[in-house]
Design a protein around this motif. Structure first.
Motif, PDB file in Angstrom:
ATOM      1  N   GLY A 159       0.786  -1.228   0.000  1.00 35.34           N
ATOM      2  CA  GLY A 159       0.000   0.000   0.000  1.00 35.34           C
ATOM      3  C   GLY A 159       0.814   1.272   0.000  1.00 35.34           C
ATOM      4  N   GLU A 160       2.136   1.180   0.104  1.00 35.29           N
ATOM      5  CA  GLU A 160       2.981   2.376   0.125  1.00 35.29           C
ATOM      6  C   GLU A 160       3.338   2.799  -1.300  1.00 35.29           C
ATOM      7  OE1 GLU A 160       7.300   3.838   1.943  1.00 35.29           O
ATOM      8  OE2 GLU A 160       6.883   1.713   1.603  1.00 35.29           O
ATOM      9  N   PRO A 161       3.254   4.075  -1.635  1.00 35.65           N
ATOM     10  CA  PRO A 161       3.643   4.505  -2.987  1.00 35.65           C
ATOM     11  C   PRO A 161       5.136   4.343  -3.219  1.00 35.65           C
ATOM     12  CG  PRO A 161       3.202   6.403  -1.574  1.00 35.65           C
ATOM     13  CD  PRO A 161       2.766   5.192  -0.803  1.00 35.65           C
ATOM     14  N   ILE A 162       5.499   4.072  -4.458  1.00 37.19           N
ATOM     15  CA  ILE A 162       6.897   3.889  -4.826  1.00 37.19           C
ATOM     16  C   ILE A 162       7.558   5.256  -5.018  1.00 37.19           C
ATOM     17  CG2 ILE A 162       8.447   2.975  -6.599  1.00 37.19           C
ATOM     18  CD1 ILE A 162       6.403   0.792  -7.145  1.00 37.19           C
ATOM     19  N   ILE A 163       8.768   5.401  -4.509  1.00 33.36           N
ATOM     20  CA  ILE A 163       9.542   6.621  -4.738  1.00 33.36           C
ATOM     21  C   ILE A 163      10.151   6.547  -6.136  1.00 33.36           C
ATOM     22  CG2 ILE A 163      11.593   7.909  -4.042  1.00 33.36           C
ATOM     23  CD1 ILE A 163      11.004   7.237  -1.199  1.00 33.36           C
ATOM     24  N   VAL A 164       9.814   7.493  -6.999  1.00 33.95           N
ATOM     25  CA  VAL A 164      10.265   7.472  -8.387  1.00 33.95           C
ATOM     26  C   VAL A 164      11.474   8.385  -8.555  1.00 33.95           C
ATOM     27  CG1 VAL A 164       7.944   6.953  -9.231  1.00 33.95           C
ATOM     28  CG2 VAL A 164       8.686   9.334  -9.015  1.00 33.95           C
ATOM     29  N   GLN A 165      12.123   8.228  -9.694  1.00 36.45           N
ATOM     30  CA  GLN A 165      13.287   9.057 -10.019  1.00 36.45           C
ATOM     31  C   GLN A 165      12.845  10.506 -10.174  1.00 36.45           C
ATOM     32  OE1 GLN A 165      15.614   7.658 -13.343  1.00 36.45           O
ATOM     33  NE2 GLN A 165      16.488   9.681 -13.722  1.00 36.45           N
ATOM     34  N   ASP A 166      13.136  11.290  -9.156  1.00 35.01           N
ATOM     35  CA  ASP A 166      12.655  12.666  -9.136  1.00 35.01           C
ATOM     36  C   ASP A 166      13.321  13.366  -7.962  1.00 35.01           C
ATOM     37  OD1 ASP A 166      11.303  14.980  -9.704  1.00 35.01           O
ATOM     38  OD2 ASP A 166       9.318  14.055  -9.764  1.00 35.01           O
ATOM     39  N   ARG A 167      12.680  14.395  -7.441  1.00 36.00           N
ATOM     40  CA  ARG A 167      13.161  15.134  -6.281  1.00 36.00           C
ATOM     41  C   ARG A 167      12.176  14.987  -5.132  1.00 36.00           C
ATOM     42  NH1 ARG A 167      13.306  20.961  -8.435  1.00 36.00           N
ATOM     43  NH2 ARG A 167      11.489  20.156  -9.541  1.00 36.00           N
ATOM     44  N   SER A 168      12.698  15.002  -3.917  1.00 33.29           N
ATOM     45  CA  SER A 168      11.829  14.970  -2.742  1.00 33.29           C
ATOM     46  C   SER A 168      11.258  16.356  -2.498  1.00 33.29           C
ATOM     47  CB  SER A 168      12.632  14.525  -1.521  1.00 33.29           C
ATOM     48  OG  SER A 168      13.491  15.576  -1.071  1.00 33.29           O
TER      49      SER A 168
END
Length: 259
Positions: A159-168
């Protein structure tokens, strides 16, 4: 187990701290859980490499007749953790940590031992402080930082969203002490992708002469909470003290804790 080795290199105006760790986690599960997960003794081993580097710039300044030391402190933190499949591991006591300033410099975004996040990321941060030279008391501090993710993170909880290649989100934190008794602070997080506020909080603290303290906090986290927290401790004499707390949810219109 998590053995590690580090070689900190430091000077008066800089530091460089490379670290290499290996995290090994093994389980011995009962029959029912082993059937559910497919193994009675799953395990995971991952290397963890980090490089923490920073500079210190400072200057002397005068403010209202008092001498202060003002600093500017840029900092870089690189983290690399290879991916390891952890779908066959149980989840006993692991949760995502609240994203905040300390989280910019941690080697895992989870608490507990059931998940080790894979990572290839770089934190860019800068801080400034004003320190009173007569006693070393910090009068003012401000910090700003952000993580740059170089690849998608494949480890996540159900249920946790995936951290994608981007900025926090941008993380900002400010503290100001106008007197030796009063301290005010604020934290703020803003998502640059969606142009929205993820977190905002303000806080105040008053120190009584001798001992004793009053704290007042307001916290907001998007879609999750809006809370006020008031607490105090006041000593009557060396033997007795009064303490109290009122923790209230503005979103749910109810008291979360009161004593």
């Amino acid at each position: 187990i998590k053995p590690w080795i580090s070689l900190p290199l430091e000077g008066n105006a800089w530091f460089l701290r490379p670290s290499l760790a290996f995290r090994q986690t093994s389980y011995s599960l009962d029959h029912a859980l082993a059937q559910l997960l497919g193994s009675a003794s799953p395990s995971r081993g991952q290397s963890i490499f980090s490089l923490d580097a920073g500079l210190f710039f400072d200057r002397q300044m005068q403010l209202k007749g008092k001498s202060y030391l003002q600093t500017i402190e840029p900092r870089l933190y690189y983290l690399n953790v290879p991916y390891a499949d952890q779908d066959d591991l149980p989840v006993f006591d692991t949760q995502p940590m609240t994203f905040s300033w300390p989280q910019l410099f941690r080697d895992n975004r989870y608490s507990g031992g059931d998940r080790q996040a894979d990572a290839n990321q770089l934190t860019l941060a800068i801080s400034t402080r004003m320190i009173r030279e007569s006693d070393g008391r910090e009068r003012f501090s401000a910090s700003l930082g952000q993580i740059r993710y170089f690849r998608d993170s494949r480890v996540h909880l159900p249920g946790e969203p995936i951290i994608v290649q981007d900025r926090s989100a941008w993380v900002a934190d400010v503290n100001y002490a106008p007197t030796d008794r009063w301290t005010f602070g604020a934290s703020y997080q803003r998502d640059p992708k969606f142009q929205r506020t993820d977190l905002a909080s303000v806080r105040a603290r008053y120190l009584f002469p001798g001992d004793g303290v009053i704290n007042l906090n307001y916290r907001y986290r998007r879609d999750l909470l809006k809370q006020v927290d008031f607490s105090f401790l006041y000593p009557i004499n060396p033997t007795w003290s009064m303490v109290g707390r009122h923790y209230y949810s503005l979103r749910d219109h109810k008291t979360l804790e009161s004593l």
